[in-house]
Design a protein around this motif. Structure first.
Motif, short mmCIF file in Angstrom:
data_model
loop_
_atom_site.label_atom_id
_atom_site.label_comp_id
_atom_site.label_asym_id
_atom_site.label_seq_id
_atom_site.Cartn_x
_atom_site.Cartn_y
_atom_site.Cartn_z
N ASP B 32 0.83 -1.21 0.00
CA ASP B 32 0.00 0.00 0.00
C ASP B 32 0.87 1.26 0.00
O ASP B 32 1.98 1.26 0.54
CB ASP B 32 -0.89 0.05 1.26
N PHE B 34 0.08 4.57 1.60
CA PHE B 34 -0.94 5.04 2.53
C PHE B 34 -0.73 6.52 2.87
O PHE B 34 0.32 6.90 3.38
CB PHE B 34 -0.87 4.20 3.80
N THR B 188 6.12 -0.86 1.08
CA THR B 188 4.94 -0.22 1.65
C THR B 188 5.34 1.17 2.14
O THR B 188 6.41 1.32 2.76
CB THR B 188 4.40 -1.06 2.83
N LYS B 205 -4.41 4.53 -0.73
CA LYS B 205 -5.26 4.40 0.45
C LYS B 205 -5.06 5.63 1.34
O LYS B 205 -3.94 6.14 1.44
CB LYS B 205 -4.89 3.12 1.21
N GLU B 219 -10.07 3.53 0.48
CA GLU B 219 -9.32 3.66 -0.77
C GLU B 219 -9.39 5.12 -1.24
O GLU B 219 -10.34 5.83 -0.91
CB GLU B 219 -9.93 2.77 -1.85
#
Lengths: 253, 244
Positions: B32, B34, B188, B205, B219
């Motif tokens: 991800d 993020f 990540t 995200k 998301e």
């Protein structure tokens, strides 16, 4: 054990010492040179034999010890304090170093600085006297373990201090007076009875006396007793510093 | 293999009577990108400090790739690279030494370390400034050193707290490209930023924290829809939370 991490941290600490070498090395050597010249050469030459040796030889172990104590303490306390102050302590907190490795890094740095300064003082003294080291292994063991004690003490003060003033408090009010009163310049037998009793409970007396025995073979206390005292201090202070690192005392938010 | 790069459960962090993070929980999956958003003082940096070991916390648990950051802190920290918001370095040290030491702390042997340091300094176009003391560098170059330091050990989870604050457009674009490359390679990334355009561009995200609580998480497409930008949604959510 993260040996690479630890050796990197130690090399950083030693690098920091050499980065400001005038302050960390030259200053104590010049100071020791003056002590040796004035007390050892000028005053000492009028005293004659002292406890069976020349006064300069009697004083030298105490001067070496004073410098080992001062340098190892200053190294660890300033390193911890400055890393806290500029928050570069975060670098080691986020790294995969155990608390023991962090502490060892500071302590080994303090021991190295203490030894470099102490041995430098000894070399300076060779200009004035044929100073000897009777028991080299004991000299190194004593020097290193006392440097470890004062590195740990320096770390405690570095952790606790919130200002530059606080950083110097312990040295000014405890370490310096107890060192001078610990038999650096005099034999315990020269003191009044009350002061003799006080000296016997002053741990610095055993530090100086142990190193004096290692260097010139003269002792006024039980060297084994001094060694046990140092071992207890290393263990006790080491455990306390480890606990404070573990809980993040004044280093973690 | 643990699918979650980061798991935070009921994290609580207090500074005296002030509750900075109030029982937040969220996960970040491996791979991800993020975006962790929130107003100043919302709890973003405090959360990051708890993840990385710079702050203790009073409640909850944090795991990085399944490893508890308190109980197995050394293993957890091996996985993380942190570029903090503040310049927390020895300002007298040379740029290359700052990166070199960090690589050493992470256990990279000397031979490989030189190559890793050279590579990351080159990546951030710092080679010609490598011998300068940190305090002699401009703000943008300082930021590059901080980023290089965070990435030198090739972490699986990269945490960037306001990495583009105060940097020029060129570096920002270069950094975006670099981070996207890293993310494509499976890393990540947790990013905090006040530049929502940047977050929209990079992240898949989003989590919004406000007043120590998670106000929204999902998301990017959950936020950017119906003609609304991330900024519109962000302002709506934080305003609504503040009214509560």
């Amino acid at each position: 054990m993260n040996f690479i991490g630890l050796s990197t941290f130690v090399s950083r600490e030693i690098g920091r010492m050499f980065r400001v070498w005038v302050q960390t090395l030259v200053t104590p050597w010049i100071s020791a040179l003056l002590y040796i010249f004035v007390f050892g050469e000028i005053v000492g030459s009028r005293i004659g034999d002292f406890a069976g040796v020349s006064y300069i030889d009697f004083v030298l172990p105490g001067l070496v010890m004073m410098n080992i104590i001062g340098s190892s303490f200053a190294h660890a306390s300033s390193s911890v304090y400055f890393m806290k102050w500029i928050r570069s302590i975060d670098e080691i907190l986020v790294a995969p170093l155990s608390y023991l490795e962090m502490i060892l890094g500071f302590v080994i740095g303090g021991i190295v600085r203490g030894l470099v300064v102490g041995i430098g003082v000894y070399i300076v003294a060779l200009l004035f006297t044929a100073a000897t080291i009777d028991h080299l292994a004991l000299f190194l063991l004593y020097s290193m373990s006392i440097a470890a004690v004062f590195s740990l003490l320096g770390m405690l003060v570095g952790l606790w201090a919130k200002s530059f003033e606080q950083l110097s408090l312990l040295n000014t009010f405890i370490i310096m007076p107890l060192t001078f009163l610990g038999g650096v310049f005099n034999s315990i037998h020269m003191l009044p009875e009350v002061m003799q009793k006080f000296t016997l409970i002053n741990p610095f007396f055993y530090f100086v006396d142990g190193l004096r025995f290692a260097m010139i073979g003269i002792r006024e206390s039980n060297v084994m007793g001094g060694a046990i005292l140092i071992a207890v201090l290393v263990f006790g202070l080491g455990t306390l510093v480890w606990y404070l690192f573990k809980i993040g005392y004044r280093i973690k938010d | 293999m643990n699918e979650k790069a980061l798991e935070i459960k009921n994290l609580k962090k207090e500074y005296g009577k002030n509750v900075a993070v109030n029982g937040i929980s969220f996960d970040i999956k491996q791979g991800d990108f993020f975006g962790f958003l929130g107003p100043n003082g919302a709890g973003k940096t405090t959360t990051i400090k708890c993840i990385t070991g710079i702050a203790n916390f009073q409640g909850g648990a944090i795991k990085v790739f399944g490893i508890d950051v308190v109980k197995e802190y050394r293993d957890a920290r091996k996985k993380i690279g942190l570029a903090p918001q503040e310049f927390n370095v020895d300002i007298f040290a040379k740029a290359k030494d700052i990166v070199w030491y960090m690589a050493g702390y992470y256990g990279i042997p000397t031979k490989e370390r030189q190559a890793a340091v050279d590579k990351v300094l080159a990546k951030f176009e710092m080679t010609e400034h490598a011998d300068k003391a940190f305090q002699e560098l401009s703000g943008g170059l300082k930021r590059r050193v901080i980023l290089a330091r965070a990435m030198v050990h090739d972490p699986d989870l990269l945490i960037l707290d306001e990495p583009t604050a105060g940097v020029d457009v060129e570096l920002r674009r270069d950094l975006w490209r670099y981070l996207q490359e890293m993310n494509k390679a499976g890393k990540t990334i947790l990013l905090t930023s006040h530049y929502l355009e940047e977050v929209s561009h990079l992240c898949n995200k989003i989590g919004i924290i406000n007043d120590g609580k998670i106000a929204a998480i999902g998301e990017l497409s959950d936020f950017v829809k119906d003609g609304k930008t991330l900024e519109d949604r962000y302002l709506e959510i934080t305003a609504k939370e503040n009214k509560k």
